[in-house]
Design an enzyme around this catalytic site. Structure first.
Site, mmCIF file in Angstrom:
data_model
loop_
_atom_site.group_PDB
_atom_site.id
_atom_site.type_symbol
_atom_site.label_atom_id
_atom_site.label_comp_id
_atom_site.label_asym_id
_atom_site.label_seq_id
_atom_site.Cartn_x
_atom_site.Cartn_y
_atom_site.Cartn_z
ATOM 1 N N VAL A 106 0.850 -1.191 0.000
ATOM 2 C CA VAL A 106 0.000 0.000 0.000
ATOM 3 C C VAL A 106 0.886 1.242 0.000
ATOM 4 O O VAL A 106 2.105 1.170 0.202
ATOM 5 C CB VAL A 106 -0.982 0.004 1.190
ATOM 6 N N THR A 107 0.267 2.401 -0.202
ATOM 7 C CA THR A 107 0.997 3.612 -0.577
ATOM 8 C C THR A 107 1.963 4.118 0.478
ATOM 9 O O THR A 107 3.157 4.305 0.207
ATOM 10 C CB THR A 107 -0.006 4.722 -0.937
ATOM 11 N N PHE A 108 1.478 4.387 1.687
ATOM 12 C CA PHE A 108 2.340 5.049 2.668
ATOM 13 C C PHE A 108 3.518 4.189 3.113
ATOM 14 O O PHE A 108 4.655 4.667 3.148
ATOM 15 C CB PHE A 108 1.504 5.526 3.860
ATOM 16 N N HIS A 143 6.009 4.117 -0.010
ATOM 17 C CA HIS A 143 6.704 5.370 -0.316
ATOM 18 C C HIS A 143 7.745 5.694 0.744
ATOM 19 O O HIS A 143 8.807 6.241 0.427
ATOM 20 C CB HIS A 143 5.699 6.510 -0.464
#
Length: 692
Positions: free
Chosen positions: A226-228, A231
């Site tokens: 997932v994104t967080f 990143h």
């Protein structure tokens, strides 16, 4: 005897009117009678040297008695000695001698005093002039010295200002013809850009970029995908369990606080974020960095701020991102004439682009809408590369394009109701999504609930159940942090867990509802639908065009970017360093073919047996344009495998491609229209989740 004979030679000298202005001849002796005269002379001399306790007219600080004056005194003393021959003549000689000693001659005493006062006034005036001259001289010296000191201070300040932003010696800089550039890298993250999006024939810029640079077939995300977490893994080189952002949402039992990625009040505090992100590493080593909306960049991590931080704005159009990046590149460099220490040109520009991920969630990764979003992202990259080319920076500035994860299609037929697995009243916190991390109100019930979940999912192979501290797969690197919930339900790719407040599965199937989001990620990071991209080009990547490296995980990105801008990385989980080691070219015969992984499409309502892919295939057959690269599966899923090994597979002819795309899009629109017509009286109870 004549009158002239009545006097001696000395007497003649004293009294001869023709000899009055001549000096007397000195004598070797001084008679006792002359002592009074000498003492009187000494007294007058003392008085002249000291007046009222202050230095007199002829003191050492005043005027010195010259040689001629001393000779006159000597002559007067000699004349006095001649007076031993006595009488009245001696007294006259003494009086005359006295007057001559004082330099008065035949003048009166008043004239003598007036002369002395005039001399003193002249001396005072001269002294004042000298003092004024000295004052002006010192004032000039002070002014000139101040100017010199000020110049030195300004020079030192300018040097410090320039060295504060100069991370590389001038000899390591490269000129583009107008400015010197220190090692500089532009890092662009296309959130949700799946690796096989490159094979759809709609990304000419990215495909050309691959052909001119170096890349693997794909880059692997970290778990959960997932994104967080991903990143921040790319920014730190640490697994999520190491940097602490273990999901887009999670609970910290030590802090007794919830983290939620879209809520600034619950995500932008520095205590959530462990490790050292690339922008903090750069700032700590005096390398200017600019961060454009990258997750975590607004959290003041480690109390170190990059030179520029652009706050997140999900509605910003892509051309503005191009303008912002080029605006930063156009700032004066550290050795340019107009260099500004407060606005340095960044050597790192990290930009986040959320569009593909947002539309992937909203419309699905196989939708017509996502095609245009992918095209827009490719066009944005073209604008950046064109801007660099105009500035003669193509071979000077590194450009690295990555993504954080892929995307899978969801469907109401691939959902499981949470209430069918566990009683929600036993749960205190639910972490993550679409996978579920469970924290129980009573930790002593953990073993019982774990066994219960095992039993209820044993007939459904689409879900795995793990205890964090016992059987969580080691390759996930997802167990060594208390922020990770103790019990997890991990669905297979394309499946999801929902509670009834979000979506009632049974009712949704009856009504033919469409489940939202229509695209999801967060699954096993090694699944083909979760694959991300990495492509690089620039002076830090001196490889043959179209070079290919082995696929790697995104924990390696931090070291690569640090090396590209000359920054020493902080300790991290990555091991890969520059220069990268190619294993060949993308055009080599041993390269794996470009493969589009199977992605289940939605199947619901009256058209459950007729999927988009089957409609598209029928349209293609009807047109006599059967695509040899497609094969239908029993469930209507299309797997496209290209026989070529190039990075950018050759597209069909313009006519065939255009007609094929048109028919596919029309089939998609027909399905949507029919579905909407049949269920127009049934409200959509789904919810959208962007940015996951």
């Amino acid at each position: 005897m004549a009158e002239s004979d009545a006097f001696s030679g000395d007497d003649r000298t004293l009294y001869d009117p023709t000899s009055e202005d001549e000096d007397g001849r000195p004598s070797a002796e001084v008679a006792p009678a002359d002592h009074d005269i000498l003492e009187s002379e000494d007294e007058r001399e003392r008085l002249l040297m000291e007046q009222d306790g202050r230095p007199g007219l002829f003191s050492k600080k005043g005027v010195k008695i010259g040689k001629r004056e001393r000779e006159r005194k000597t002559a007067a003393s000699a004349g006095a000695r001649k007076q031993r021959k006595g009488g009245h003549d001696e007294e006259e000689s003494s009086a005359l001698m006295y007057e001559m000693e004082e330099g008065i001659g035949a003048s009166s005493a008043s004239v003598s005093r007036h002369s002395s006062e005039s001399d003193e006034q002249r001396l005072i005036a001269t002294t004042a002039k000298r003092k004024a001259h000295r004052t002006r001289l010192w004032r000039r010296i002070a002014i000139y010295s101040s100017i010199v000191v000020l110049f030195v201070v300004l020079l030192a300040a300018a040097y410090r200002a320039s060295t504060s932003t100069r991370s590389q010696p001038v000899q390591n800089m490269i000129s583009n013809g107008t400015s010197l550039f220190a090692p500089t890298t532009i890092l662009i993250s296309l959130d949700g850009f799946r690796a096989d999006f490159l094979y759809r024939g709609i990304t000419p810029t990215l495909n050309e970029f691959i052909a001119g640079g170096i890349s693997p077939k794909y880059m692997l995300p970290s778990f959960p995908s997932v994104t967080f977490p991903n990143h921040y893994t790319m920014a730190t080189g640490l697994y999520p369990e190491a940097h602490g952002i273990v999901g887009n949402s999670f609970y910290d039992p030590a802090l007794e606080k919830d983290f939620y990625y879209t809520d600034a009040g619950r995500s932008l505090q520095s205590f959530w974020w462990g490790g050292e992100p690339i922008w903090a590493s750069a700032a700590r080593q005096k390398v200017p960095a600019a961060v454009h909306m990258w997750p975590g960049s607004e959290a003041h991590i480690g109390d170190i701020q990059p030179a520029y931080v652009d706050r997140f704005n999900g509605s910003e159009v892509l051309p503005l991102k191009v303008n912002r990046i080029l605006e930063l590149i156009d700032l004066p460099g550290p050795v340019d004439a107009f260099a500004n220490a407060d606005q340095p040109r960044p050597q790192l520009i990290a930009a986040y682009v959320p569009n593909v991920d947002g539309d992937g969630h909203k419309y699905g990764p196989n939708s017509t809408e996502i095609r245009q979003t992918i095209i827009d992202a490719d066009t944005m990259l073209a604008g950046i590369l064109h801007g660099l080319e105009e500035r003669n920076l193509t071979q000077i500035v590194n450009v690295v394009v990555v993504s954080d994860h892929g995307m899978a299609t969801t469907d109401v037929s691939r959902l499981v109701q949470l209430e069918d697995l566990v009683d929600p009243n036993e749960i205190s916190h639910i972490d993550g999504w679409p996978l579920y991390g469970l924290r129980l109100k009573k930790p002593e019930n953990l073993e019982r609930v774990h066994k219960q979940l095992i039993n209820k999912t044993k007939d459904n192979p689409n879900f795995d159940v793990y205890l964090r501290d016992e059987d969580m797969p080691e390759r996930y690197h997802f167990s060594k942090n208390e922020r990770i919930a103790p019990l997890w339900i991990v669905p297979k790719t394309g499946w999801a867990i929902v509670d009834k407040t979000e979506f009632d599965i049974e009712q949704g199937k009856k009504n033919g509802d469409v489940y939202h989001p229509r695209g999801l990620h967060g699954y096993d990071y090694e699944h083909p639908l979760m694959r991300a991209i990495f492509v690089a080009r620039g002076p830090s990547f001196p490889h043959k065009p179209n070079s290919r490296v082995e696929p790697f995980q995104n924990i390696e990105l931090y070291n690569i970017i640090c090396d590209s801008i000359g920054v020493d990385p902080a300790p991290n989980n990555g091991t890969l360093r520059l220069p990268l080691k190619p294993i060949g070219l993308h055009t080599d015969p041993d390269n794996l073919p470009d493969e589009t992984p199977v992605d289940p499409v939605e199947s619901h309502g009256p058209l459950a047996t007729m999927t988009m892919s089957s409609l598209s295939s029928l349209a293609a057959v009807a047109s006599g344009l059967e695509d040899p690269l497609s094969s239908l599966q029993d469930d209507g899923v299309v797997t496209a495998t290209t026989p070529t090994s190039s990075a950018a597979p050759p597209a069909p002819s313009a006519t065939k491609q255009s007609l094929w795309e048109w028919l596919a899009h029309k089939a998609d629109q027909v399905e949507e229209w029919v579905d909407g017509f049949v269920h127009k009286h049934v409200p959509d109870e789904g919810s959208e989740e962007d940015g996951e």
